[in-house]
Design an enzyme around this catalytic site. Structure first.
Site, PDB file in Angstrom:
ATOM      1  N   ASP A 173     -39.490  47.270  -1.054  1.00 48.02           N
ATOM      2  CA  ASP A 173     -38.897  48.080   0.039  1.00 48.02           C
ATOM      3  C   ASP A 173     -37.326  47.480  -0.162  1.00 48.02           C
ATOM      4  O   ASP A 173     -37.147  46.411  -0.097  1.00 48.02           O
ATOM      5  CB  ASP A 173     -39.468  47.921   1.419  1.00 48.02           C
ATOM      6  CG  ASP A 173     -38.778  48.618   2.292  1.00 48.02           C
ATOM      7  OD1 ASP A 173     -38.966  49.997   2.393  1.00 48.02           O
ATOM      8  OD2 ASP A 173     -37.889  48.247   3.042  1.00 48.02           O
ATOM      9  N   ASN A 218     -26.872  53.610   3.632  1.00 52.25           N
ATOM     10  CA  ASN A 218     -26.527  54.875   3.727  1.00 52.25           C
ATOM     11  C   ASN A 218     -25.542  55.246   4.875  1.00 52.25           C
ATOM     12  O   ASN A 218     -24.591  55.985   4.690  1.00 52.25           O
ATOM     13  CB  ASN A 218     -27.676  55.807   4.136  1.00 52.25           C
ATOM     14  CG  ASN A 218     -28.675  56.154   3.073  1.00 52.25           C
ATOM     15  OD1 ASN A 218     -28.384  56.218   1.859  1.00 52.25           O
ATOM     16  ND2 ASN A 218     -30.001  55.891   3.234  1.00 52.25           N
ATOM     17  N   HIS A 258     -24.864  58.918   1.916  1.00 53.18           N
ATOM     18  CA  HIS A 258     -26.290  59.100   1.090  1.00 53.18           C
ATOM     19  C   HIS A 258     -26.153  59.638  -0.095  1.00 53.18           C
ATOM     20  O   HIS A 258     -27.075  59.202  -0.806  1.00 53.18           O
ATOM     21  CB  HIS A 258     -26.763  60.471   2.042  1.00 53.18           C
ATOM     22  CG  HIS A 258     -27.307  59.982   3.201  1.00 53.18           C
ATOM     23  ND1 HIS A 258     -28.735  59.426   3.556  1.00 53.18           N
ATOM     24  CD2 HIS A 258     -26.732  60.223   4.550  1.00 53.18           C
ATOM     25  CE1 HIS A 258     -28.654  59.504   4.936  1.00 53.18           C
ATOM     26  NE2 HIS A 258     -27.674  59.846   5.493  1.00 53.18           N
ATOM     27  N   ASP A 314     -28.495  57.296  -3.032  1.00 51.48           N
ATOM     28  CA  ASP A 314     -29.175  57.796  -3.953  1.00 51.48           C
ATOM     29  C   ASP A 314     -28.934  57.237  -5.212  1.00 51.48           C
ATOM     30  O   ASP A 314     -29.901  56.830  -5.908  1.00 51.48           O
ATOM     31  CB  ASP A 314     -28.765  59.452  -4.192  1.00 51.48           C
ATOM     32  CG  ASP A 314     -29.372  60.251  -3.010  1.00 51.48           C
ATOM     33  OD1 ASP A 314     -30.091  59.797  -2.170  1.00 51.48           O
ATOM     34  OD2 ASP A 314     -29.161  61.561  -2.801  1.00 51.48           O
ATOM     35  N   GLU A 320     -37.547  54.947   0.714  1.00 54.03           N
ATOM     36  CA  GLU A 320     -36.802  53.622  -0.101  1.00 54.03           C
ATOM     37  C   GLU A 320     -37.879  52.627  -0.658  1.00 54.03           C
ATOM     38  O   GLU A 320     -37.547  51.411  -1.101  1.00 54.03           O
ATOM     39  CB  GLU A 320     -35.541  52.832   0.692  1.00 54.03           C
ATOM     40  CG  GLU A 320     -36.227  52.020   1.963  1.00 54.03           C
ATOM     41  CD  GLU A 320     -35.852  53.008   3.046  1.00 54.03           C
ATOM     42  OE1 GLU A 320     -35.672  52.439   4.173  1.00 54.03           O
ATOM     43  OE2 GLU A 320     -36.073  54.272   2.999  1.00 54.03           O
TER      44      GLU A 320
END
Length: 282
Positions: free
Chosen positions: A126, A134, A139, A143, A169
């Site tokens: 994780d 973010n 965002h 990505d 994630e």
């Protein structure tokens, strides 16, 4: 005018010479496939060619003649089918495998011949503080971070191993045919690659780390008294260890050895954190 029946309108009539040749259903399908191919209707031609080949294999007779252009189009359709299936098993953002592929492969690995024939490690990984990434950088950059993390996780994986997106994630490294020590080394190397990556080249001030929980199942001959576990149980154990890694300060790989939960690499000197128990965990 009388309307044509659907089957009459959709399927071209084979040449009458087929019956005269006495070649039967195989030649009939071959002739229909050739007619479809001459019209550029490759998918219909492919279907009839497959029917002819099925009859060939069933009757063990000589394979029908396949026009070269039709053969090329059949090969193209096969490639398209293989590519479409591969894409259906990939995550659209990161190009890692998706949850569907993960579930299928784990089931195959854990049920191979009904026994645990090889060691299998599952690392649930994780990203740390990803919401802050973010919120701070947006965002779109988030990505890009996910894509780069996947690239780093996949570097140097042994044969048969793969990375899959578990959700959001979270990612999973599946490591078959490895021993416990090797599994810990692979997971720790992946964590370290992420930590040391030049993230500031993507955005000034950006820093990314990951935490991981590594659950290992030994081969049956190494632990014959140990009951086999399902893919879900092993993922739950990895999730419990991931929670321990998070509670231990993040940026760490947690695993179990000699009945105790440990942290790998540089994190091994941290103060111990009370572990989360999972039912049936050895």
């Amino acid at each position: 005018m009388t309307a044509l029946r659907p089957e009459t309108a959709e399927t071209p009539q084979a040449d009458a010479s087929v019956d005269e040749q006495g070649s039967g259903p195989i030649s009939l399908h071959e002739s229909i496939a050739t007619l479809f191919a001459s019209r550029g209707q490759w998918r219909q031609a492919y279907q009839h060619l497959r029917s002819a080949l099925d009859l060939v294999h069933a009757d063990q007779v000589e394979e029908p003649h396949v026009p070269e252009q039709l053969r090329r189009e059949v090969d193209r359709l096969r490639r398209e089918h293989a590519e479409a299936r591969e894409q259906s098993l990939r995550d659209s953002l990161t190009d890692s495998y998706n949850r569907r592929y993960l579930d299928q492969r784990l089931m195959d690995m854990l049920t191979e011949h009904g026994t645990r024939r090889h060691g299998l490690a599952i690392a649930l990984i994780d990203l740390d503080w990803f919401k802050q990434v973010n919120d701070t950088f947006g965002h779109l950059l988030g990505d890009r971070v996910l894509q780069r993390v996947v690239e780093l996780l996949q570097q140097g994986l042994p044969e048969g191993a793969f990375c899959a997106r578990y959700g959001g994630e979270e990612f999973v490294l599946v490591l078959p045919r490895v021993d416990a020590t090797t599994a810990v080394e692979i997971a720790e190397d992946a964590r370290e690659r992420v930590e040391r990556h030049a993230w500031t080249e993507i955005a000034p001030g950006l820093r990314v780390t990951v935490s991981a929980g590594l659950a290992y199942e030994p081969p049956a001959d190494e632990a014959p008294e140990r009951p086999a576990v399902s893919a879900e149980q092993q993922l739950l154990r990895a999730d419990s260890l991931l929670y321990t890694a998070k509670q231990s300060g993040r940026n760490a790989v947690a695993y179990r050895a000699d009945g105790r939960v440990r942290l790998a690499g540089a994190a091994s000197g941290r103060r111990a954190i009370t572990e989360t128990r999972v039912l049936g965990y050895y």
